[in-house]
Design an enzyme around this catalytic site. Structure first.
Site, PDB file in Angstrom:
ATOM      1  N   LYS A   1       0.811  -1.221   0.000  1.00 25.29           N
ATOM      2  CA  LYS A   1       0.000   0.000   0.000  1.00 25.29           C
ATOM      3  C   LYS A   1       0.849   1.278   0.000  1.00 25.29           C
ATOM      4  O   LYS A   1       0.471   2.260  -0.626  1.00 25.29           O
ATOM      5  CB  LYS A   1      -0.982  -0.009   1.171  1.00 25.29           C
ATOM      6  CG  LYS A   1      -2.063  -1.072   0.982  1.00 25.29           C
ATOM      7  CD  LYS A   1      -3.195  -0.915   1.958  1.00 25.29           C
ATOM      8  CE  LYS A   1      -4.344  -1.824   1.557  1.00 25.29           C
ATOM      9  NZ  LYS A   1      -5.581  -1.526   2.278  1.00 25.29           N
TER      10      LYS A   1
ATOM     11  N   ASP B   1     -11.896   2.597   0.827  1.00 24.25           N
ATOM     12  CA  ASP B   1     -12.447   1.992   2.047  1.00 24.25           C
ATOM     13  C   ASP B   1     -13.468   2.892   2.748  1.00 24.25           C
ATOM     14  O   ASP B   1     -14.521   2.432   3.184  1.00 24.25           O
ATOM     15  CB  ASP B   1     -11.320   1.657   3.037  1.00 24.25           C
ATOM     16  CG  ASP B   1     -10.544   0.429   2.624  1.00 24.25           C
ATOM     17  OD1 ASP B   1     -11.111  -0.420   1.910  1.00 24.25           O
ATOM     18  OD2 ASP B   1      -9.368   0.315   3.006  1.00 24.25           O
TER      19      ASP B   1
END
Ligand code: ATR
Length: 284
Positions: free
Chosen positions: A75, A112
């Site tokens: 990430k 998210d």
């Protein structure tokens, strides 16, 4: 079992980059949507070792991929490689979705937080009703807090390690820090409670996590981002009190929509058939 579609030179390609990546449910989910919409596309798991991320991404771009999801441990590398960091990525400090633009640029998003909010809305919960208490101060908490704050919703964060909650409050304006030892007593002040910690997760630090919701106000929405098990101890306690609950599976499904839309051109629907497919897979 339906036959696999034939892949051609025109097939649109995307995938999920991670190490390990075998546990990812993203291929199941995206290939379900591709089949449902009759799209000439494929979504593949891409096991890429730590240190190989940039090489892999440049190769995928050269091979004509439309983009990729990114999971652990890449990430941070995904954040670094982006040419355009969308607001969601900047606010959450993370990236889980890359879009390879036709001109070679790499666009990066974090889906998210908006996936969390979309899931709440799909459950008929109006997030703007009042302040939200988040348990936890990791990456998921930051993404969710950013999306709530962007909608004008006040956010409080309680975390076992108070310094991490304070650090989060320093990154995003509008967060108040709640003492971990006091969160159960503070519940009357909130319209929703969200667990972003691994407490209650199968195989996590405490899968029997049994908080007291005795002081929860009527109608307080109780949400968990843990989805294995779907019925976490927190959600069980909420049900016992007659409170509305939202489990973590819907967030997983909703956060995937942006990538699908960008790569394949269709906004896919999260429905009971898809949830049942994921449920069966998670149970197996
Ligand atoms: P992510 O980025 O996926 O949110 P993370 O950064 O590992 O994951 O965060 C996990 C969260 O679960 C943290 O808020 C962590 O609290 P600490 O910051 O104090 O570590 C929380 N957590 C994990 N185990 C816990 C436990 N036994 N009791 C309370 N909180 C716990």
């Amino acid at each position: 079992m339906s036959a696999r579609p034939t892949l051609t030179g025109r097939t649109m390609l995307a995938g999920v980059i991670g190490w390990p990546v075998a546990h990812s449910r993203s291929p199941l989910l995206h290939n379900f949507w591709l089949a449902r919409h009759g799209i000439d596309g494929a979504y593949v798991p891409l096991p890429v070792r730590p240190g190989q991320f940039e090489t892999a991404v440049r190769g995928l771009q050269a091979a004509g991929f439309r983009g990729a999801n990114v999971t652990i441990p890449h990430k941070e590398a995904a954040f670094a490689i982006a040419d355009t960091l969308h607001r969601s990525a900047l606010r959450s400090g993370s990236v889980n979705t890359l879009v390879f633009a036709a001109d070679g640029r790499i666009e990066a998003h974090s889906t998210d937080g908006d996936g969390f909010v979309a899931n709440l809305e799909a459950h008929g919960i109006d997030v703007a009703r009042g302040p939200v208490l988040l348990l936890g101060a990791g990456g998921a908490a930051r993404a969710i807090a950013a999306s709530l704050l962007d909608r004008g919703v006040p956010v409080a964060v309680a975390n076992r390690t108070r310094g991490r909650a304070e650090a989060l409050a320093g990154m995003l304006d509008g967060i108040t820090v709640m003492d971990w030892a006091r969160w159960e007593d503070s519940l009357p002040a909130y319209a929703a409670l969200v667990n972003t910690t691994s407490l209650g997760m199968h195989g996590g630090p405490d899968d029997l996590f049994a908080p007291s919701l005795a002081r929860a106000p009527d109608g307080m929405a109780v949400c968990d981002i843990v989805y294995v098990p779907r019925m976490t101890p927190l959600l069980r306690a909420a049900r016992a009190r007659g409170l509305p609950t939202v489990d973590g599976l819907g967030m997983l499904l909703h956060q995937a929509r942006l990538g699908f839309r960008e790569w394949f051109g269709v906004d896919p629907v999260v429905d009971a058939e898809l949830q049942a497919l994921l449920d069966a897979d998670l149970a197996g």
